[in-house]
Motif scaffolding. Structure first.
Motif, mmCIF file in Angstrom:
data_model
loop_
_atom_site.group_PDB
_atom_site.id
_atom_site.type_symbol
_atom_site.label_atom_id
_atom_site.label_comp_id
_atom_site.label_asym_id
_atom_site.label_seq_id
_atom_site.Cartn_x
_atom_site.Cartn_y
_atom_site.Cartn_z
ATOM 1 N N GLU A 30 29.333 -25.321 35.166
ATOM 2 C CA GLU A 30 27.680 -24.622 35.295
ATOM 3 C C GLU A 30 27.363 -24.879 36.727
ATOM 4 O O GLU A 30 26.651 -24.038 37.293
ATOM 5 C CB GLU A 30 26.955 -25.312 34.296
ATOM 6 C CG GLU A 30 27.081 -24.764 32.777
ATOM 7 C CD GLU A 30 26.520 -25.325 31.692
ATOM 8 O OE1 GLU A 30 26.198 -24.662 30.453
ATOM 9 O OE2 GLU A 30 26.323 -26.540 31.946
ATOM 10 N N LEU A 31 27.555 -26.124 37.104
ATOM 11 C CA LEU A 31 27.020 -26.653 38.701
ATOM 12 C C LEU A 31 27.889 -25.727 39.604
ATOM 13 O O LEU A 31 27.272 -25.496 40.559
ATOM 14 C CB LEU A 31 27.174 -27.898 38.756
ATOM 15 C CG LEU A 31 26.154 -28.859 37.945
ATOM 16 C CD1 LEU A 31 26.578 -30.335 38.064
ATOM 17 C CD2 LEU A 31 24.673 -28.509 37.939
ATOM 18 N N ALA A 32 29.172 -25.400 39.349
ATOM 19 C CA ALA A 32 30.098 -24.878 40.329
ATOM 20 C C ALA A 32 29.818 -23.411 40.393
ATOM 21 O O ALA A 32 30.264 -22.672 41.293
ATOM 22 C CB ALA A 32 31.497 -25.051 39.914
ATOM 23 N N MET A 33 28.751 -23.135 39.619
ATOM 24 C CA MET A 33 28.470 -21.522 39.685
ATOM 25 C C MET A 33 27.446 -21.148 40.685
ATOM 26 O O MET A 33 27.374 -20.073 41.328
ATOM 27 C CB MET A 33 27.855 -21.101 38.159
ATOM 28 C CG MET A 33 28.750 -20.818 37.140
ATOM 29 S SD MET A 33 28.057 -20.425 35.504
ATOM 30 C CE MET A 33 27.977 -18.732 35.803
ATOM 31 N N VAL A 34 26.780 -22.210 41.011
ATOM 32 C CA VAL A 34 25.924 -22.173 42.112
ATOM 33 C C VAL A 34 25.932 -23.179 43.302
ATOM 34 O O VAL A 34 25.326 -23.215 44.249
ATOM 35 C CB VAL A 34 24.289 -22.595 41.732
ATOM 36 C CG1 VAL A 34 23.881 -21.181 40.848
ATOM 37 C CG2 VAL A 34 24.222 -23.729 40.918
ATOM 38 N N ILE A 76 19.163 -24.571 31.605
ATOM 39 C CA ILE A 76 20.013 -23.567 31.056
ATOM 40 C C ILE A 76 19.755 -23.627 29.783
ATOM 41 O O ILE A 76 19.858 -22.457 28.954
ATOM 42 C CB ILE A 76 21.438 -24.077 31.330
ATOM 43 C CG1 ILE A 76 21.705 -24.185 32.923
ATOM 44 C CG2 ILE A 76 22.534 -23.441 30.599
ATOM 45 C CD1 ILE A 76 22.913 -24.798 33.411
ATOM 46 N N ALA A 77 19.616 -24.707 28.788
ATOM 47 C CA ALA A 77 19.385 -24.611 27.368
ATOM 48 C C ALA A 77 17.960 -23.872 27.174
ATOM 49 O O ALA A 77 18.021 -23.041 26.230
ATOM 50 C CB ALA A 77 19.195 -25.891 27.113
ATOM 51 N N SER A 84 17.123 -16.146 22.653
ATOM 52 C CA SER A 84 17.135 -15.893 21.156
ATOM 53 C C SER A 84 15.824 -16.146 20.553
ATOM 54 O O SER A 84 15.501 -15.419 19.453
ATOM 55 C CB SER A 84 18.191 -17.032 20.690
ATOM 56 O OG SER A 84 17.709 -18.340 20.806
ATOM 57 N N ALA A 85 14.889 -17.060 21.040
ATOM 58 C CA ALA A 85 13.815 -17.367 20.133
ATOM 59 C C ALA A 85 12.362 -16.744 20.836
ATOM 60 O O ALA A 85 11.397 -16.604 20.224
ATOM 61 C CB ALA A 85 13.538 -18.882 20.207
ATOM 62 N N GLY A 86 12.616 -16.092 22.196
ATOM 63 C CA GLY A 86 11.619 -15.196 22.734
ATOM 64 C C GLY A 86 10.570 -16.287 23.700
ATOM 65 O O GLY A 86 10.126 -15.786 24.727
ATOM 66 N N VAL A 87 10.537 -17.651 23.516
ATOM 67 C CA VAL A 87 10.132 -18.458 24.486
ATOM 68 C C VAL A 87 10.662 -19.785 24.521
ATOM 69 O O VAL A 87 11.183 -20.365 23.276
ATOM 70 C CB VAL A 87 8.617 -18.592 24.106
ATOM 71 C CG1 VAL A 87 8.261 -19.254 22.668
ATOM 72 C CG2 VAL A 87 7.549 -19.140 25.246
ATOM 73 N N ALA A 88 10.708 -20.675 25.570
ATOM 74 C CA ALA A 88 11.235 -22.030 26.001
ATOM 75 C C ALA A 88 10.737 -22.278 27.117
ATOM 76 O O ALA A 88 10.518 -21.769 27.970
ATOM 77 C CB ALA A 88 12.636 -21.945 25.452
ATOM 78 N N GLY A 89 11.033 -23.635 27.401
ATOM 79 C CA GLY A 89 10.609 -24.310 28.640
ATOM 80 C C GLY A 89 11.474 -25.515 29.011
ATOM 81 O O GLY A 89 11.938 -26.145 27.900
ATOM 82 N N ASN A 90 11.180 -25.934 29.826
ATOM 83 C CA ASN A 90 11.940 -27.136 30.607
ATOM 84 C C ASN A 90 10.776 -27.816 31.308
ATOM 85 O O ASN A 90 10.135 -27.541 32.411
ATOM 86 C CB ASN A 90 13.019 -26.933 31.451
ATOM 87 C CG ASN A 90 13.563 -28.431 32.251
ATOM 88 O OD1 ASN A 90 13.191 -29.429 31.729
ATOM 89 N ND2 ASN A 90 14.464 -28.097 33.162
#
Length: 98
Positions: A30-34, A76-77, A84-90
Motif C-alpha cells: 500500500e505504501l509503495a503505491m505512493v 485506507i480503512a 460500503s457504509a456511506g460515511v467513515a473517518g480517521n
C-alpha cells in the motif's frame, strides 16, 4: 498524543453510536503505491536520511514508523468503510510523508 484522545472522547460524547476500531497498519504494498519502495525500506530499517527525518518532524523510532503506518492504514480503512457504509473517518490523519 493527548489531542487524539481528547478528539475521540469528544466525538464519542457527542455521537455515542459511532463505531470505532483499531487502526490497521498499512502494508509495504500500500505504501509503495505512493512512495518509492527504497524510501519505505529506509524507514523500516532506520537508515533514512537525517534530512528527511528533519522534514518529517519526528525523530526516527520504531514507534514513529508504527504510528505512521497505522495513520495511513486508518485512512485506507476509513475510505473502504465509507465506500460500503456511506460515511467513515480517521481521527489521526495528517502526518506527512508516510
Amino acid at each position: 498524543m493527548a489531542k487524539y484522545r481528547l478528539l475521540r472522547d469528544r466525538l464519542l460524547a457527542t455521537l455515542p453510536q459511532v463505531c470505532q476500531s483499531e487502526a490497521p497498519c498499512a502494508s509495504d504494498g500500500e505504501l509503495a503505491m505512493v512512495h518509492d519502495p527504497a524510501y519505505v525500506a529506509s524507514l523500516k530499517d532506520g537508515t533514512i536520511d537525517p534530512a528527511v527525518v528533519r522534514a518529517i518532524g519526528f525523530p526516527w523510532s520504531e514507534a514513529m514508523v508504527e504510528r505512521a503506518r497505522r495513520s495511513v492504514g486508518a485512512t485506507i480503512a476509513a475510505a473502504r468503510m465509507a465506500m460500503s457504509a456511506g460515511v467513515a473517518g480517521n481521527l489521526a490523519g495528517g502526518t506527512p510523508r508516510l
